[in-house]
Design a protein around this motif. Sequence first.
Motif, PDB file in Angstrom:
ATOM      1  N   PRO A 126       0.943  -1.276   0.008  1.00 33.18           N
ATOM      2  CA  PRO A 126      -0.175  -0.135   0.099  1.00 33.18           C
ATOM      3  C   PRO A 126       0.940   1.327  -0.035  1.00 33.18           C
ATOM      4  N   ARG A 127       1.829   1.235   0.785  1.00 35.54           N
ATOM      5  CA  ARG A 127       2.956   2.314   0.683  1.00 35.54           C
ATOM      6  C   ARG A 127       3.479   2.879  -0.651  1.00 35.54           C
ATOM      7  N   LEU A 128       3.878   1.629  -1.278  1.00 36.43           N
ATOM      8  CA  LEU A 128       4.466   1.817  -2.575  1.00 36.43           C
ATOM      9  C   LEU A 128       3.490   2.100  -3.667  1.00 36.43           C
ATOM     10  N   LYS A 129       1.996   1.698  -3.333  1.00 36.89           N
ATOM     11  CA  LYS A 129       1.280   2.185  -4.511  1.00 36.89           C
ATOM     12  C   LYS A 129       0.943   3.585  -4.291  1.00 36.89           C
ATOM     13  N   GLN A 130       0.964   4.299  -2.839  1.00 38.31           N
ATOM     14  CA  GLN A 130       0.653   5.471  -2.740  1.00 38.31           C
ATOM     15  C   GLN A 130       1.901   6.283  -3.343  1.00 38.31           C
ATOM     16  N   LEU A 131       3.080   5.999  -3.349  1.00 37.66           N
ATOM     17  CA  LEU A 131       4.231   6.545  -3.699  1.00 37.66           C
ATOM     18  C   LEU A 131       4.334   6.399  -5.431  1.00 37.66           C
ATOM     19  N   GLN A 132       3.484   5.526  -5.777  1.00 36.15           N
ATOM     20  CA  GLN A 132       3.464   5.450  -7.400  1.00 36.15           C
ATOM     21  C   GLN A 132       2.496   6.457  -8.070  1.00 36.15           C
ATOM     22  N   ILE A 133       1.673   6.882  -7.031  1.00 33.26           N
ATOM     23  CA  ILE A 133       0.741   8.079  -7.827  1.00 33.26           C
ATOM     24  C   ILE A 133       1.686   9.264  -7.796  1.00 33.26           C
ATOM     25  N   LEU A 134       2.497   9.493  -6.875  1.00 31.25           N
ATOM     26  CA  LEU A 134       3.699  10.521  -6.900  1.00 31.25           C
ATOM     27  C   LEU A 134       4.400  10.404  -8.102  1.00 31.25           C
ATOM     28  N   THR A 135       5.120   9.138  -8.348  1.00 30.88           N
ATOM     29  CA  THR A 135       5.940   9.070  -9.539  1.00 30.88           C
ATOM     30  C   THR A 135       5.200   9.151 -10.746  1.00 30.88           C
ATOM     31  N   SER A 136       3.653   8.875 -10.853  1.00 35.92           N
ATOM     32  CA  SER A 136       2.921   9.079 -11.794  1.00 35.92           C
ATOM     33  C   SER A 136       2.921  10.442 -12.543  1.00 35.92           C
ATOM     34  N   ILE A 137       2.762  11.257 -11.410  1.00 31.14           N
ATOM     35  CA  ILE A 137       2.571  12.774 -11.779  1.00 31.14           C
ATOM     36  C   ILE A 137       4.059  13.311 -12.128  1.00 31.14           C
ATOM     37  N   THR A 138       5.188  12.754 -11.640  1.00 34.45           N
ATOM     38  CA  THR A 138       6.353  13.571 -11.969  1.00 34.45           C
ATOM     39  C   THR A 138       6.788  12.735 -13.383  1.00 34.45           C
ATOM     40  N   LEU A 139       6.600  11.591 -13.576  1.00 30.68           N
ATOM     41  CA  LEU A 139       6.662  11.035 -15.239  1.00 30.68           C
ATOM     42  C   LEU A 139       5.987  11.827 -16.094  1.00 30.68           C
ATOM     43  N   ALA A 140       4.678  12.210 -15.796  1.00 28.61           N
ATOM     44  CA  ALA A 140       3.882  12.871 -16.622  1.00 28.61           C
ATOM     45  C   ALA A 140       4.568  14.409 -16.914  1.00 28.61           C
ATOM     46  N   LEU A 141       4.903  14.886 -15.849  1.00 27.84           N
ATOM     47  CA  LEU A 141       5.565  16.247 -16.091  1.00 27.84           C
ATOM     48  C   LEU A 141       6.797  16.096 -17.010  1.00 27.84           C
ATOM     49  N   SER A 142       7.801  15.234 -16.573  1.00 26.17           N
ATOM     50  CA  SER A 142       8.896  15.102 -17.377  1.00 26.17           C
ATOM     51  C   SER A 142       8.648  14.597 -18.907  1.00 26.17           C
ATOM     52  N   HIS A 143       7.516  13.580 -19.051  1.00 29.28           N
ATOM     53  CA  HIS A 143       7.384  13.448 -20.371  1.00 29.28           C
ATOM     54  C   HIS A 143       6.841  14.540 -21.186  1.00 29.28           C
ATOM     55  N   GLY A 144       5.901  15.412 -20.758  1.00 24.96           N
ATOM     56  CA  GLY A 144       5.374  16.544 -21.297  1.00 24.96           C
ATOM     57  C   GLY A 144       6.472  17.493 -21.876  1.00 24.96           C
ATOM     58  N   SER A 145       7.680  17.797 -20.723  1.00 24.63           N
ATOM     59  CA  SER A 145       8.649  18.447 -20.878  1.00 24.63           C
ATOM     60  C   SER A 145       9.445  18.051 -22.208  1.00 24.63           C
ATOM     61  N   ASN A 146       9.608  16.905 -22.546  1.00 29.92           N
ATOM     62  CA  ASN A 146      10.454  16.339 -23.590  1.00 29.92           C
ATOM     63  C   ASN A 146       9.461  16.100 -25.133  1.00 29.92           C
ATOM     64  N   ASP A 147       8.348  15.500 -24.828  1.00 26.05           N
ATOM     65  CA  ASP A 147       7.759  15.023 -26.048  1.00 26.05           C
ATOM     66  C   ASP A 147       7.054  15.891 -26.787  1.00 26.05           C
ATOM     67  N   ALA A 148       6.132  17.075 -25.795  1.00 28.56           N
ATOM     68  CA  ALA A 148       5.677  18.031 -26.539  1.00 28.56           C
ATOM     69  C   ALA A 148       6.425  18.903 -27.404  1.00 28.56           C
ATOM     70  N   GLN A 149       7.700  18.936 -26.877  1.00 29.86           N
ATOM     71  CA  GLN A 149       8.581  19.932 -27.543  1.00 29.86           C
ATOM     72  C   GLN A 149       8.974  19.651 -28.901  1.00 29.86           C
ATOM     73  N   LYS A 150       8.777  18.225 -29.030  1.00 27.43           N
ATOM     74  CA  LYS A 150       9.360  17.925 -30.336  1.00 27.43           C
ATOM     75  C   LYS A 150       8.396  18.372 -31.557  1.00 27.43           C
ATOM     76  N   GLY A 151       7.315  18.330 -31.377  1.00 30.11           N
ATOM     77  CA  GLY A 151       6.108  19.161 -32.074  1.00 30.11           C
ATOM     78  C   GLY A 151       6.108  20.583 -32.245  1.00 30.11           C
ATOM     79  N   MET A 152       6.531  21.229 -31.104  1.00 28.16           N
ATOM     80  CA  MET A 152       6.783  22.670 -31.118  1.00 28.16           C
ATOM     81  C   MET A 152       8.144  22.963 -31.884  1.00 28.16           C
ATOM     82  N   GLY A 153       9.138  22.506 -31.907  1.00 26.98           N
ATOM     83  CA  GLY A 153      10.182  22.355 -32.721  1.00 26.98           C
ATOM     84  C   GLY A 153       9.783  22.327 -34.151  1.00 26.98           C
TER      85      GLY A 153
END
Length: 346
Positions: free
Chosen positions: A172-199
Motif C-alpha cells: 500500500p505504501r509503494l502504491k501511494q508512492l506510485q501516484i507521486l511518481t506517475s505525476i512526476t513522470l507525466a511532467l517530465s514526459h510533457g517537458s520532452n515529447d510535446a517540444q518535438k512538435g513545437m520544434g
Amino acid sequence: MEFNILTTAILLITLVLLFEFSNGFNDCANLVVTPVITGAMEPRRVIFLIAVFEFIGAWFLGTAVAQTLGKGIVDPQNITVAVIFAAVCGAILWNLGGWYLGMPSSSSHALIGGLVGAVVMGSGAEWIAWVKVAQVLAILVLTPMIGLIAGLFLTRKVLVLFQNSKPSRANPRLKQLQILTSITLALSHGSNDAQKGMGIISLSLIIFHKISPDLMEKIYRPMPGYDFYVPGWVIVICSLALALGVSSGGWRIMKTLGTKLYKVRPVHGFSAQACATIIIYLSSLFGFPVSTTQIVSSSILGAGSAQGFGSVRWGVGKQIFLTWIITIPGSAALSAVLFLVFNLFF
C-alpha cells in the motif's frame, strides 16, 4: 497564391499535431502501465491524471528540446516544405505501425529518422548538423542503458528498505508512492515529447515566413535578433495534442509492457517510474530529445531483473530492443520515399 500558402501551413501544422497526438497515444501505455497493473490507480483515473500533468509539464518546463529539433539538427534556411511534410508523415506512419503491432516503438527515433531521411533526400546531407545528430543518437542509446541499470539498482535498494515489512504493509505504501511518481513522470514526459512538435512547427513557420513574409506576419513574427523561437500559441496547441493523445490510451502496448515481460509488482512500478522521471527530465533540461518508450521499458526491465535475471522474459525484451534498432533507419527510408511523392505537389 497567399491562400495556397496559408492552406499548406494549416495542413502542415495539423499533421504535426496529429504526430503529437499519436505520440501521446503511443506513449500512454508506457506512462500508465505500472500503476494500472499493480493496482495503484484504476485506468481512467490514472489516464486523466497523466493527461493533466502532461499539459502542465509541456507548458511550464522550457523549450530546450524544441530548440534542438528546430535548429540544432537541420538548417532552417535550406530545407523545403516537402521535406517537413515527408518527415512528419513518415514518423506518424511509423508510430501507428508500432501501435498496431503492439510494440513500443520510439516516437523520438521515428521523428529524428524521418527528419534526417527527408532532408538527405530533399536538400542534401550537407544541411544536417551531423555532430549534433551524433550527440542526440548517443543520448538516445545511452539513456535506456542508464534506465536499465538505475531500475535494477533502485529496486534492490527499495527491497532492502522494506525487507522487514510484510507485503500487506509495504505494497500500500509503494502504491501511494506510485501516484507521486506517475505525476512526476507525466511532467517530465510533457517537458520532452510535446517540444518535438513545437520544434517542427516553429521550423515550418520559418520556412513559410521566408516564402511569404507579409502573409506570415499575421501568425508568426520573428523576434529581432532571434533566428528561432517557439510562439506561445504553438506551445499551447502541442501541449493539448499530446495530452489528448495520452487520454486516448494505448492498451495494446500496455499488454506487452505490463504482462509479457514479467509480473510487475508495486516495488517494480515505483522504482521504474522514479528512474524514468529523473532521466527524462535531465534530458529535457539539456535539450536532448529522448525516447520515453525506451527509458520506461528499460527501467521496467531493470526493476524486474532485481529479483533475478531469470524472472524477466528477455525474449520479449529482445523484440522491443530490435524495434528500437530498426526505427531510425526504417523511418528515414520511409520519409525519403514520401519526400519523392510530396515533392511532386510542393
